[in-house]
Design a protein around this motif. Sequence first.
Motif, PDB file in Angstrom:
ATOM      1  N   VAL A   5       0.857  -1.187   0.000  1.00  0.00           N
ATOM      2  CA  VAL A   5       0.000   0.000   0.000  1.00  0.00           C
ATOM      3  C   VAL A   5       0.893   1.237   0.000  1.00  0.00           C
ATOM      4  CG1 VAL A   5      -1.768   1.320   1.206  1.00  0.00           C
ATOM      5  CG2 VAL A   5      -1.824  -1.194   1.248  1.00  0.00           C
ATOM      6  N   GLU A   6       0.729   2.078  -1.029  1.00  0.00           N
ATOM      7  CA  GLU A   6       1.492   3.316  -1.113  1.00  0.00           C
ATOM      8  C   GLU A   6       0.726   4.461  -0.454  1.00  0.00           C
ATOM      9  OE1 GLU A   6       2.014   1.118  -5.130  1.00  0.00           O
ATOM     10  OE2 GLU A   6       0.397   1.628  -3.738  1.00  0.00           O
ATOM     11  N   GLY A  34      11.052  -1.948  -5.465  1.00  0.00           N
ATOM     12  CA  GLY A  34      11.259  -0.847  -6.386  1.00  0.00           C
ATOM     13  C   GLY A  34      10.101   0.128  -6.408  1.00  0.00           C
ATOM     14  N   TRP A  35      10.393   1.303  -6.912  1.00  0.00           N
ATOM     15  CA  TRP A  35       9.388   2.321  -7.203  1.00  0.00           C
ATOM     16  C   TRP A  35       9.313   2.513  -8.706  1.00  0.00           C
ATOM     17  CZ3 TRP A  35       6.023   4.298  -3.790  1.00  0.00           C
ATOM     18  CH2 TRP A  35       6.332   4.241  -2.437  1.00  0.00           C
ATOM     19  N   PHE A  36       8.086   2.611  -9.184  1.00  0.00           N
ATOM     20  CA  PHE A  36       7.818   2.875 -10.593  1.00  0.00           C
ATOM     21  C   PHE A  36       6.819   4.023 -10.669  1.00  0.00           C
ATOM     22  CE2 PHE A  36       9.793  -0.838 -12.564  1.00  0.00           C
ATOM     23  CZ  PHE A  36       9.982  -1.635 -11.453  1.00  0.00           C
ATOM     24  N   ARG A  37       6.691   4.592 -11.855  1.00  0.00           N
ATOM     25  CA  ARG A  37       5.679   5.632 -12.045  1.00  0.00           C
ATOM     26  C   ARG A  37       5.101   5.535 -13.437  1.00  0.00           C
ATOM     27  NH1 ARG A  37       9.656  10.987 -11.967  1.00  0.00           N
ATOM     28  NH2 ARG A  37      10.606  10.676 -14.038  1.00  0.00           N
ATOM     29  N   TYR A  94       4.055   3.751  -7.999  1.00  0.00           N
ATOM     30  CA  TYR A  94       3.762   2.415  -7.519  1.00  0.00           C
ATOM     31  C   TYR A  94       4.991   1.816  -6.848  1.00  0.00           C
ATOM     32  CZ  TYR A  94      -0.070   2.646 -10.940  1.00  0.00           C
ATOM     33  OH  TYR A  94      -1.171   3.013 -11.662  1.00  0.00           O
ATOM     34  N   CYS A  95       4.758   1.026  -5.804  1.00  0.00           N
ATOM     35  CA  CYS A  95       5.845   0.213  -5.274  1.00  0.00           C
ATOM     36  C   CYS A  95       5.589  -1.240  -5.654  1.00  0.00           C
ATOM     37  CB  CYS A  95       5.989   0.366  -3.773  1.00  0.00           C
ATOM     38  SG  CYS A  95       4.608  -0.197  -2.761  1.00  0.00           S
ATOM     39  N   ALA A  96       6.663  -1.999  -5.714  1.00  0.00           N
ATOM     40  CA  ALA A  96       6.568  -3.370  -6.166  1.00  0.00           C
ATOM     41  C   ALA A  96       7.734  -4.177  -5.615  1.00  0.00           C
ATOM     42  CB  ALA A  96       6.566  -3.423  -7.694  1.00  0.00           C
ATOM     43  N   TRP A 111       2.402  -5.725  -6.580  1.00  0.00           N
ATOM     44  CA  TRP A 111       2.278  -4.292  -6.822  1.00  0.00           C
ATOM     45  C   TRP A 111       1.263  -3.675  -5.868  1.00  0.00           C
ATOM     46  CZ3 TRP A 111       4.943  -1.517 -10.608  1.00  0.00           C
ATOM     47  CH2 TRP A 111       5.701  -2.282 -11.508  1.00  0.00           C
ATOM     48  N   GLY A 112       1.513  -2.413  -5.521  1.00  0.00           N
ATOM     49  CA  GLY A 112       0.516  -1.652  -4.802  1.00  0.00           C
ATOM     50  C   GLY A 112      -0.467  -1.017  -5.773  1.00  0.00           C
ATOM     51  N   GLN A 113      -1.420  -0.252  -5.218  1.00  0.00           N
ATOM     52  CA  GLN A 113      -2.466   0.348  -6.046  1.00  0.00           C
ATOM     53  C   GLN A 113      -2.049   1.710  -6.592  1.00  0.00           C
ATOM     54  OE1 GLN A 113      -2.325   0.686  -2.816  1.00  0.00           O
ATOM     55  NE2 GLN A 113      -2.723   2.870  -2.526  1.00  0.00           N
TER      56      GLN A 113
END
Length: 121
Positions: A5-6, A34-37, A94-96, A111-113
């Motif tokens: 959960v982010e 990791g963090w993605f966007r 997103y975090c994953a 993955w988070g939402q």
Amino acid sequence: QVQLVESGGGLVQAGGSLRLTCSASGRTSSYAMGWFRQAPGKEREFVARIAWTGGVTFYADTVKDRFTISRDNAQNKMFLQMNSLKPEDTAVYYCATSVNWTPRPKDYNYWGQGTQVIVSS
């Protein structure tokens, strides 16, 4: 099973800062995280990743020297400190988690939402 959960997203002016938090349930200490966007109309892109020990990090060139990734395995949390924000940083973040050391979204299994970050000029 891992749930992510982010939180911490929001609206900020260019040059400002935000700190994102990824809260995890389940056993994440053995995973790289990791963090993605993803911006509207664009593909999801890698931002930063951190090894399970927290001792090794890697950043996309676009955020290097502005963003800092960290994690606290005791609290099952990961963080992204974002400084000197630019309008082009606007995206859903997103975090994953992954069992591999990789920047590719397809290699991340949980993955988070997502949390929205908007940087105004």
